[in-house]
Design an enzyme around this catalytic site. Structure first.
Site, PDB file in Angstrom:
ATOM      1  N   CYS A 173       0.798  -1.232   0.000  1.00 13.46           N
ATOM      2  CA  CYS A 173       0.000   0.000   0.000  1.00 13.46           C
ATOM      3  C   CYS A 173       0.830   1.281   0.000  1.00 13.46           C
ATOM      4  CB  CYS A 173      -0.930  -0.011   1.209  1.00 13.46           C
ATOM      5  SG  CYS A 173      -1.989  -1.456   1.285  1.00 13.46           S
ATOM      6  N   ARG A 208      16.075   0.893   2.194  1.00 13.16           N
ATOM      7  CA  ARG A 208      15.824  -0.245   1.316  1.00 13.16           C
ATOM      8  C   ARG A 208      15.127  -1.370   2.080  1.00 13.16           C
ATOM      9  NH1 ARG A 208      20.881  -1.953  -0.217  1.00 13.16           N
ATOM     10  NH2 ARG A 208      21.198   0.073  -1.210  1.00 13.16           N
ATOM     11  N   SER A 209      14.205  -1.036   2.950  1.00 11.83           N
ATOM     12  CA  SER A 209      13.477  -2.071   3.682  1.00 11.83           C
ATOM     13  C   SER A 209      12.570  -2.824   2.731  1.00 11.83           C
ATOM     14  CB  SER A 209      12.641  -1.441   4.802  1.00 11.83           C
ATOM     15  OG  SER A 209      11.493  -0.802   4.255  1.00 11.83           O
ATOM     16  N   ILE A 232      21.705   2.273   4.563  1.00  9.59           N
ATOM     17  CA  ILE A 232      22.696   2.742   5.526  1.00  9.59           C
ATOM     18  C   ILE A 232      24.127   2.353   5.132  1.00  9.59           C
ATOM     19  CG2 ILE A 232      22.519   0.704   7.035  1.00  9.59           C
ATOM     20  CD1 ILE A 232      22.740   2.698   9.408  1.00  9.59           C
TER      21      ILE A 232
END
Length: 342
Positions: A173, A208-209, A232
């Site tokens: 979402c 970049r999760s 990171i």
């Protein structure tokens, strides 16, 4: 929506963007013979999770969606641990024929345990797009699926309309909400072919999760953008443009690929037409001086309008509409006598 007289860029709140999708959801719900049922599972006392659960309830009530909040674990009683009973609540909702969609308020445990719970949710009731089936489709640029088997569509789409006998694959979402915001303000060029309308744009996505940052970078790259995915400890470049020499017979890739990038974050920001922060902390701020003049910024926890032409400070109101939009997909399938999919 606000512009001051000091030459600052436009501050665009999410409300007018959300309104366009609210009308779309209302139209989809009008085709249903009964209101769809969304079950939210709250397993912690986290203040953001409780706020989001209440926000979901209010939006469902406004649109006529039946929302059931199932409290388990510490959310139900101080005598219980965080997450206790969440898996059982998911299984119960999976097996309940009256439940059309399931959402779980993460984080609960964090990391791999949360990822496991995301796979417990039936893909036929996953309105958050977090099941590995939908992540696979997203990363491989599979946009439409067979509603009974969830197998990829065999007909190539020519526009954002499902080929006959298929439905859209569910997308997560928040990444989808960001894309819709960018479409709304014209970052996507509608003259270009479908699937390539972000071509010519350079975008930096910070974080970049697997929840927001990487899926968002992949969506943008699959739509033709050059994307710097900054985390990171590294920066990667996502693109589906060919990287081989012309003599090798250049051919566009069907989906993005990731490549190492030697640029610094500051260098990426200076090149970027769009900068999006997916860092889950208000403490992290992008420095205005690093931005490209006239860029567009999204979810950046600072007023950067001295450089940005358009600044969208938050996308939460669009995100919840994407969730309810996703809810309409499995629910309408059920009403079309496709319930044997389960």
């Amino acid at each position: 929506m606000a512009v001051d007289g000091l030459g600052k860029g436009l501050l665009l709140k999410a409300d007018p963007i959300a309104d366009t999708f609210r009308d779309e959801v209302k139209s989809s719900l009008a085709q249903c013979s009964r209101p769809p049922t969304l079950v939210g599972i709250l397993g912690t006392t986290s203040a953001p999770s409780k706020f989001y659960a209440d926000f979901t309830r209010k939006q469902c009530e406004k649109l006529g969606v039946r929302f059931v909040l199932k409290k388990v674990g510490s959310a139900e009683s101080s005598d219980r641990a965080d997450g206790e009973g969440v898996e059982e609540a998911i299984v119960e909702a999976n097996e309940d024929p009256d439940v059309d969609g399931i959402m779980v308020y993460y984080p609960i445990y964090g990391g791999q345990q949360d990822h496991y719970l995301q796979q417990v949710v039936s893909p036929f009731k996953d309105v958050e797009g977090l099941h590995s089936k939908f992540h696979y489709n997203l990363y491989h640029n599979i946009r439409f699926v067979d509603p009974k088997s969830l197998a990829p569509a065999t007909t190539a789409p020519v526009d954002d309309i499902a080929p006959p006998g298929t439905v859209k694959s569910i997308l997560p979402c928040t990444p989808l909400g960001v894309v819709k915001c960018l479409e709304y303000i014209g970052v996507y060029n509608k003259i270009l072919p479908y699937g390539d309308r972000a071509y010519g744009k350079t975008v930096t996505v910070i974080n970049r999760s697997e929840v927001v940052g990487r899926p968002l970078a992949a969506l943008l790259a699959n739509d033709g953008a050059r994307v710097f995915s900054a985390d990171i400890d590294s920066i990667q470049e996502y693109t589906k443009r060919p990287r081989s020499s012309p003599e090798a017979g250049r051919k566009y890739l069907p989906h993005h690929t990731a490549h190492p990038c030697n640029l610094t974050l500051q260098e990426c920001l200076a090149l970027s037409d769009v900068v999006i922060s997916a860092v889950p902390s208000a403490e992290y701020k992008v420095k205005t001086k690093c931005l490209k003049e006239g860029c567009i910024t999204v979810n950046v926890a600072a007023d950067v309008r001295d450089k940005a032409s358009i600044h969208i400070p938050a996308v939460g109101k669009v995100t919840i509409l994407m969730l309810l939009r996703n809810l309409c997909v499995p629910h309408l399938l059920l009403l079309c006598d496709l319930s044997d999919r389960c």
